[in-house]
Every structure is written in structure tokens, then in C-alpha cells.
Scaffold this motif. Structure first.
Motif, mmCIF file in Angstrom:
data_model
loop_
_atom_site.group_PDB
_atom_site.id
_atom_site.type_symbol
_atom_site.label_atom_id
_atom_site.label_comp_id
_atom_site.label_asym_id
_atom_site.label_seq_id
_atom_site.Cartn_x
_atom_site.Cartn_y
_atom_site.Cartn_z
ATOM 1 N N GLY A 37 0.853 -1.098 0.099
ATOM 2 C CA GLY A 37 -0.090 -0.080 0.022
ATOM 3 C C GLY A 37 0.799 1.168 -0.084
ATOM 4 O O GLY A 37 1.972 1.055 0.026
ATOM 5 N N GLN A 38 0.312 2.434 -0.008
ATOM 6 C CA GLN A 38 1.045 3.577 -0.031
ATOM 7 C C GLN A 38 1.608 3.863 1.280
ATOM 8 O O GLN A 38 2.659 4.554 1.103
ATOM 9 N N THR A 39 0.928 3.791 2.293
ATOM 10 C CA THR A 39 1.241 4.266 3.626
ATOM 11 C C THR A 39 2.862 3.843 3.951
ATOM 12 O O THR A 39 3.390 4.768 4.593
ATOM 13 N N ILE A 133 -4.223 0.358 7.197
ATOM 14 C CA ILE A 133 -5.372 0.094 7.694
ATOM 15 C C ILE A 133 -5.992 0.708 6.422
ATOM 16 O O ILE A 133 -6.065 1.670 5.857
ATOM 17 N N HIS A 138 -10.026 -2.605 7.087
ATOM 18 C CA HIS A 138 -9.263 -3.937 7.092
ATOM 19 C C HIS A 138 -8.006 -4.040 7.348
ATOM 20 O O HIS A 138 -7.280 -2.857 7.145
ATOM 21 N N LYS A 202 -8.098 8.686 6.466
ATOM 22 C CA LYS A 202 -8.317 7.644 7.311
ATOM 23 C C LYS A 202 -8.599 8.080 8.990
ATOM 24 O O LYS A 202 -8.681 7.151 9.742
HETATM 25 P P1 PGA Z 1 -2.882 2.252 1.694
HETATM 26 O O1 PGA Z 1 -3.792 1.064 1.829
HETATM 27 O O2 PGA Z 1 -1.660 2.337 2.747
HETATM 28 O O3 PGA Z 1 -2.474 2.569 0.367
HETATM 29 O O4 PGA Z 1 -3.664 3.380 2.297
HETATM 30 C C1 PGA Z 1 -3.903 0.553 3.158
HETATM 31 C C2 PGA Z 1 -4.749 -0.647 3.156
HETATM 32 O O5 PGA Z 1 -5.620 -0.972 2.212
HETATM 33 O O6 PGA Z 1 -4.522 -1.773 3.992
#
Ligand code: PGA
Length: 241
Positions: A37-39, A133, A138, A202
Motif C-alpha cells: 500500500g501507499q502508507t 489500514i 481492514h 483515514k
Molecule cells: P494504503 O492502503 O496504505 O494504500 O492506504 C492500506 C490498506 O488498504 O490496507
């Protein structure tokens, strides 16, 4: 759960990388649970910089990723295998045999999932699990309504997850509809957990994770039952708390 609120995304990345490096420096053969994911991208970039400066060494580190799309091979550009090598592993001195991701094109799902659980245990369990997250709460690909004791398994992705992840594909139709993921029960067995979240979008799910009763409707609420969780977020993600 320990809540740590920092100014911005950069600070999340630096703090998270320091926590990972501290763990690895304390135990050379640390078993890390990793997320895509990006985070966590900023954290991986910081860890690469720290590695290049000689501040952390991955030679004995073992990794297990949270999840993989079902139906995508490791060579597929949107697979999480590809993401992890492209973003992180190729720049550090981790041994290929110490990197573990679920096989998205396995012919035997049950065996693949059982084997993953077995390998985690055989390596002594996860010392430190990094989590992002989803907007729907999820963790990994454990979508709402999945049992909080679940082990590694095949899941159907939620509509909102398919939509959110379609940004990485040419078309929403190309996003796999299923994935293999560690279960919430697998995640909860990690010794330490760090959950990262950044940005206003978020904020709602972070508020629910902290304040809602534990429920499979928001899988991340299970973290309330773990005794060593750091929620590392920026001001924007914290504004509803
Ligand atoms: P994200 O995804 O870091 O790209 O927001 C997180 C996730 O869906 O668990």
C-alpha cells in the motif's frame, strides 16, 4: 494501544523506520511482518537510507508479507511480490530465501495457507508486524465480517477495496476479486504491532479503531486486545479522536 501522533507523513515514515531498525539492531534475525500500500512506502525509503548509511543490516532478517492478490503471479507488475522487490528488497541486503510472500497462483490454496502459518511458526513467530489500514478497517485483506481468530486464508475483496486499489490498474475490471491474506488471528500473534495511517481520509477509521467496541465489522478493533500496539499517525489522521 499506544497512540503516537506526529506532524506529517514524513515524520510517520522516519519514526516507523527507527522502530524497525531498533528491533533489527536488537535481534539480527528479527522476523518482520510487512505491509504493502501507499502508507509504508516512506518507511521503506527511510529504511533504505538507513541501510546505506550503515545504521541497519538486513542480512539475517526474515520477512513475511501480509497478503497477495489471488490470481496474480509474482512477476505481475501489480502483485505484492513485485511491489516489495521494487520498493524495498532490491535496495537492501536481505537474502532472497528469507523473504516470504503468499503465492497468488498456487494450485492448492489450503496447502499454501497452512504452509505459510507453519513457516511463520518455524521461524519463531513474527517479532514486529507493520500494518496499514483500509478505509473500511481492514488489516491485510481481512475485510469486515471476517472472524477475528482467522488464520491465513482466501478472501473475497470488498467492493470499496477493489475500487480503492483500482488506481494501480488500468481498469477496475482488472483488479483481482480475491486475495490470500494472513488472518486477524495470525496478525494478533505478532509480539509487537505498529499500525501506520496518514491523512484525513483515514481519520474516521482510526477513530473507530480506537473507540468502537471490538467487532469484526471493523477488523482493526481487534488490536484493542493486543498488549503491544503502537498506532503511529499524523495530525490529519488524528483529527477525529
Ligand atoms: P494504503 O492502503 O496504505 O494504500 O492506504 C492500506 C490498506 O488498504 O490496507
Amino acid at each position: 494501544m499506544k497512540l503516537v501522533t506526529v506532524t506529517n507523513y514524513h515524520e510517520i515514515s522516519v519514526r516507523a523506520a527507527q522502530l524497525v531498525a531498533n528491533q533489527v539492531n536488537k535481534k539480527k534475525n528479527t522476523v518482520l511482518g510487512l505491509a504493502t500500500g501507499q502508507t509504508p512506502v516512506g518507511m521503506y525509503q527511510e529504511l533504505i537510507s538507513m541501510f546505506k548509511r550503515g545504521e541497519v543490516d538486513f542480512f539475517e532478517v526474515v520477512t513475511f508479507n501480509l497478503d497477495e492478490y489471488y490470481g496474480l503471479s509474482s512477476e505481475h507488475p501489480q502483485s505484492y511480490h513485485h511491489f516489495m522487490w521494487d520498493t524495498f528488497f532490491q535496495y537492501i541486503n536481505i537474502k532472497k530465501e528469507n523473504v516470504h510472500l503468499l503465492n497468488g497462483v498456487t494450485e492448492n490454496i489450503n496447502k499454501e495457507c497452512k504452509q505459510y502459518e507453519y513457516l511463520i511458526q518455524k521461524n519463531g513467530g513474527i517479532d514486529l508486524q507493520i500494518l496499514g489500514i483500509g478505509d473500511n478497517g481492514h488489516l491485510g485483506f481481512n475485510e469486515p465480517a471476517i472472524g477475528l481468530n482467522s488464520k491465513t486464508h482466501l478472501v473475497n475483496l470488498a467492493e470499496e477495496t477493489i475500487y480503492a486499489n483500482s488506481q494501480y490498474f488500468n481498469d477496475v475490471q482488472e483488479v483481482p476479486k480475491q486475495a490470500l491474506t494472513m488472518g486477524i488471528g495470525t496478525i494478533m500473534k505478532a509480539q509487537k504491532i505498529i499500525l501506520l495511517a496518514s491523512g484525513r481520509k483515514k481519520a474516521h477509521v482510526i477513530e473507530s479503531t480506537i473507540n468502537c467496541p471490538v467487532s469484526s465489522e471493523v477488523p482493526a478493533t481487534a488490536l484493542q486486545l493486543h498488549n503491544d500496539v503502537i498506532i503511529l499517525i499524523d495530525k490529519e489522521a488524528a483529527y477525529k479522536i
